[in-house]
Design a protein around this motif. Structure first.
Motif, PDB file in Angstrom:
ATOM      1  N   THR A 281       2.980   1.631  -3.549  1.00  0.00           N
ATOM      2  CA  THR A 281       2.121   1.994  -4.681  1.00  0.00           C
ATOM      3  C   THR A 281       1.480   3.369  -4.453  1.00  0.00           C
ATOM      4  O   THR A 281       1.343   4.156  -5.389  1.00  0.00           O
ATOM      5  CB  THR A 281       1.029   0.939  -4.903  1.00  0.00           C
ATOM      6  OG1 THR A 281       0.283   0.748  -3.692  1.00  0.00           O
ATOM      7  CG2 THR A 281       1.629  -0.387  -5.326  1.00  0.00           C
ATOM      8  N   GLY A 282       1.141   3.662  -3.201  1.00  0.00           N
ATOM      9  CA  GLY A 282       0.570   4.971  -2.897  1.00  0.00           C
ATOM     10  C   GLY A 282       1.562   6.095  -3.121  1.00  0.00           C
ATOM     11  O   GLY A 282       1.206   7.164  -3.640  1.00  0.00           O
TER      12      GLY A 282
ATOM     13  N   GLU B 218       1.852   6.886  -6.805  1.00  0.00           N
ATOM     14  CA  GLU B 218       0.686   7.597  -7.334  1.00  0.00           C
ATOM     15  C   GLU B 218       0.628   9.042  -6.840  1.00  0.00           C
ATOM     16  O   GLU B 218       0.353   9.965  -7.611  1.00  0.00           O
ATOM     17  CB  GLU B 218      -0.587   6.850  -6.933  1.00  0.00           C
ATOM     18  CG  GLU B 218      -0.728   5.481  -7.592  1.00  0.00           C
ATOM     19  CD  GLU B 218      -1.831   4.654  -6.971  1.00  0.00           C
ATOM     20  OE1 GLU B 218      -2.510   5.156  -6.039  1.00  0.00           O
ATOM     21  OE2 GLU B 218      -2.022   3.499  -7.401  1.00  0.00           O
ATOM     22  N   GLU B 219       0.903   9.220  -5.556  1.00  0.00           N
ATOM     23  CA  GLU B 219       0.753  10.549  -4.953  1.00  0.00           C
ATOM     24  C   GLU B 219       1.917  11.480  -5.265  1.00  0.00           C
ATOM     25  O   GLU B 219       1.744  12.704  -5.262  1.00  0.00           O
ATOM     26  CB  GLU B 219       0.614  10.396  -3.432  1.00  0.00           C
ATOM     27  CG  GLU B 219      -0.653   9.668  -3.016  1.00  0.00           C
ATOM     28  CD  GLU B 219      -0.572   9.151  -1.587  1.00  0.00           C
ATOM     29  OE1 GLU B 219       0.348   9.599  -0.855  1.00  0.00           O
ATOM     30  OE2 GLU B 219      -1.412   8.316  -1.202  1.00  0.00           O
TER      31      GLU B 219
ATOM     32  N   ARG C 254       0.834  -1.209   0.000  1.00  0.00           N
ATOM     33  CA  ARG C 254       0.000   0.000   0.000  1.00  0.00           C
ATOM     34  C   ARG C 254       0.867   1.257   0.000  1.00  0.00           C
ATOM     35  O   ARG C 254       0.597   2.217  -0.731  1.00  0.00           O
ATOM     36  CB  ARG C 254      -0.911  -0.029   1.219  1.00  0.00           C
ATOM     37  CG  ARG C 254      -1.905   1.130   1.291  1.00  0.00           C
ATOM     38  CD  ARG C 254      -2.965   0.880   2.360  1.00  0.00           C
ATOM     39  NE  ARG C 254      -2.388   0.580   3.675  1.00  0.00           N
ATOM     40  CZ  ARG C 254      -2.446  -0.616   4.258  1.00  0.00           C
ATOM     41  NH1 ARG C 254      -3.062  -1.628   3.660  1.00  0.00           N
ATOM     42  NH2 ARG C 254      -1.895  -0.803   5.452  1.00  0.00           N
ATOM     43  N   TRP C 255       1.936   1.242   0.806  1.00  0.00           N
ATOM     44  CA  TRP C 255       2.762   2.445   0.901  1.00  0.00           C
ATOM     45  C   TRP C 255       3.542   2.696  -0.387  1.00  0.00           C
ATOM     46  O   TRP C 255       3.579   3.815  -0.892  1.00  0.00           O
ATOM     47  CB  TRP C 255       3.738   2.325   2.080  1.00  0.00           C
ATOM     48  CG  TRP C 255       4.530   3.596   2.255  1.00  0.00           C
ATOM     49  CD1 TRP C 255       4.092   4.765   2.803  1.00  0.00           C
ATOM     50  CD2 TRP C 255       5.878   3.839   1.828  1.00  0.00           C
ATOM     51  NE1 TRP C 255       5.088   5.716   2.770  1.00  0.00           N
ATOM     52  CE2 TRP C 255       6.185   5.177   2.167  1.00  0.00           C
ATOM     53  CE3 TRP C 255       6.841   3.063   1.202  1.00  0.00           C
ATOM     54  CZ2 TRP C 255       7.439   5.736   1.899  1.00  0.00           C
ATOM     55  CZ3 TRP C 255       8.089   3.632   0.936  1.00  0.00           C
ATOM     56  CH2 TRP C 255       8.376   4.951   1.281  1.00  0.00           C
TER      57      TRP C 255
END
Length: 519
Positions: free
Chosen positions: A182-183, A186-187, A179-180
């Motif tokens: 890939t996030g 994206e961010e 999650r971290w």
């Protein structure tokens, strides 16, 4: 008739094994044979593919170790059907022939013995920065720094460890890492695109770990770059450097990891790397976890090797997870100023080392911003040319921009400049306020005659500073006393005193001074 492993091991002093290679050490020579495997991200399944990989390994590694990689030799069969190096009929395999380097020169061995000094880490970081500066880059290479291209590698890591990751970490931990990473991609996509636009994506090393770095008094040699897949080697220079800093942290030396980042950032003028180094360290740790988990699952590997790989995989996975954790040392901004030759750079460098954050030096930034080498002298008058007030304002603005990037990564930062005018000091203080971190201004003082003597000695050696005796009195006249800062933010030290004496004074007033950053 024995297997290749058995036959070549019989003639070797030692066999070392990875998930993709058999490495035979024999006297002054090393022979590396690729395993006939196809793992998705590499394909050594045919004889021709292994030969091509051996040839690429020699060519690419000669960039950083030209006297180590001697060539490619065939593996044949002798009359008894036994595998032999260098002959015996048509090749049945190929081997990279290398000059053997002493284990005691290897950086991880030196670290384990307590013999890897800060100065060694500085040398390595400077060497890697020079390599990156001359490394190839073009439109194709640059495209591998785009967020979409990086996402391919990140997703591949997760897919290739689906079946094994839960043997080493919990489901919650595995999900948090994914999650971290890939996030972040994206961010912070704009950060990666800026790196591409600024030419920071190069044909690098791809596997820059301590065990691949050899040091002696005269040279640094770095071996074993990635030859089997260009997309692992074509990357942001930060991704290369992050392998080294991650590895130092994995070995329990976070302090040296931060030192490597700080020195690299200074000599390359690349403080923007702090915006994404935590992502790349997590990514690199996950790569190593994947490799270790593959070796742990290899039923052909010795039991001891598999057990060691399982322990390494667990440690790497947890390091990948830790990249999203707060820094050991809270962020703060320390500005170190004073007149010419007042000792501010000496103090700044020690503060950087002990606080675990980089020093941003206006002399370095000015030279590299203007396209000069760090030790090129820009003597155009005391307050003109490179030192025109407008240029100086641009330099200080860039220093503050760099400092903001570092602070937002959760690290302390030290600014090394004269800060001769209240406006310069207040600009630094304002930055700290905006970022919500503590601020201290350390004023380095020394008797003017001592400063003059230091300038005389400086003139006899290469120096980044352009400060010189001829302009000292003019500079002294322009220095404005510090009256604009509250007493708890202003620290005066006399640099005629020993450095360790002044560091003891600073430890009393700098918040969150670490008792030690290793671990």
């Amino acid at each position: 008739m024995g297997t290749l492993r058995e036959d070549l091991a019989r003639e070797a002093d030692e066999l070392r094994e990875t998930h993709i290679s058999l490495v035979f050490l024999r006297g002054a020579d090393v022979y590396k044979v690729k395993k006939p495997v196809s793992l998705g991200f590499l394909d050594f399944s045919t004889l021709d593919l292994r030969r091509e990989a051996c040839e690429a390994e020699v060519a690419l590694n000669r960039r950083l170790a030209p006297d180590v990689y001697l060539g490619v030799v065939p593996v044949g069969l002798d009359a008894s059907g036994r595998h032999v190096l260098g002959g015996g009929g048509p090749p049945v395999d190929w081997a990279v022939h290398m000059r053997r380097l002493p284990d005691e020169a290897r950086a991880d061995v030196r670290l384990a013995r307590g013999e890897l000094a800060v100065e060694d880490v500085d040398r390595i970081a400077e060497h890697v920065a020079a390599f990156h500066a001359g490394a190839r880059s073009d439109e194709t290479i640059a495209s591998f720094g785009e967020p979409g291209a990086i996402a391919v590698n990140v997703r591949e890591n997760f897919e290739q460890t689906r079946a094994t990751v839960l043997e080493h970490v919990t489901a919650g931990e595995a999900a948090e890492i994914e999650r971290w990473q890939t996030g972040f991609l994206e961010e912070r996509a704009d950060l990666f695109r800026e790196r591409v636009a600024n030419g920071r994506v190069r044909d690098g090393h791809g596997d820059l770990r301590l065990e691949h770095v050899y040091l002696d008094a005269d040279a640094i040699r770095i071996i074993d770059c990635i030859e089997f897949n260009e997309r692992f080697r074509y990357a942001d220079v930060c991704a290369d450097l992050a392998f080294l800093s991650m590895d130092l942290a994995w070995h329990g030396r976070t302090d040296l990891a931060e030192r490597a980042l700080a020195v690299y950032a200074r000599v390359s003028n690349d403080y923007d790397l702090y915006g994404l180094v935590d992502f790349y360290e997590s990514y690199r740790a996950y790569v190593r976890a994947k490799v270790a988990s593959m070796l742990a699952a290899d039923e052909d590997a010795p039991a001891e090797t598999r057990a060691r790989a399982r322990a390494e995989a667990r440690r790497y996975y947890r390091l990948a997870l830790a990249a999203d954790r707060p820094s050991l040392i809270p962020p703060m901004l320390v500005a170190v100023g004073g007149v010419l030759a007042s000792g501010k750079s000496t103090v700044s460098d020690r503060l950087s080392l002990e606080l675990g954050g980089p020093t941003i030096n206006t002399d370095w930034v000015r030279k590299l911003m203007l396209g000069a080498t760090p030790t090129t002298k820009l003597y155009e008058g005391a307050w003109s040319g490179a030192y025109d007030p407008a240029v100086t304002e641009r330099v200080y603005a860039e220093v503050r921009r760099f400092a903001r990037v570092v602070l937002r990564s959760g690290r302390p930062v030290v600014l090394d400049a004269s800060f001769r005018d209240p406006s310069m000091r207040l600009d630094a203080r304002r930055l700290a306020e905006e970022e919500g971190v503590p601020f201290r201004f350390v004023e380095c003082r020394a008797d003017p005659e001592l400063c003059r003597e230091r300038l005389r000695r400086r003139a006899e050696r290469a120096s980044v500073s352009d400060g010189r005796l001829e302009i000292f009195d003019s500079f002294l006249a322009k220095w404005k006393p510090v009256t604009e800062l509250p007493p708890d933010e202003h620290v005066r030290i006399d640099t005629a005193e020993p450095l360790e004496h002044n560091l003891r004074l600073l430890r009393d007033v700098l918040p969150a001074w670490p008792s030690g950053a290793a671990g």
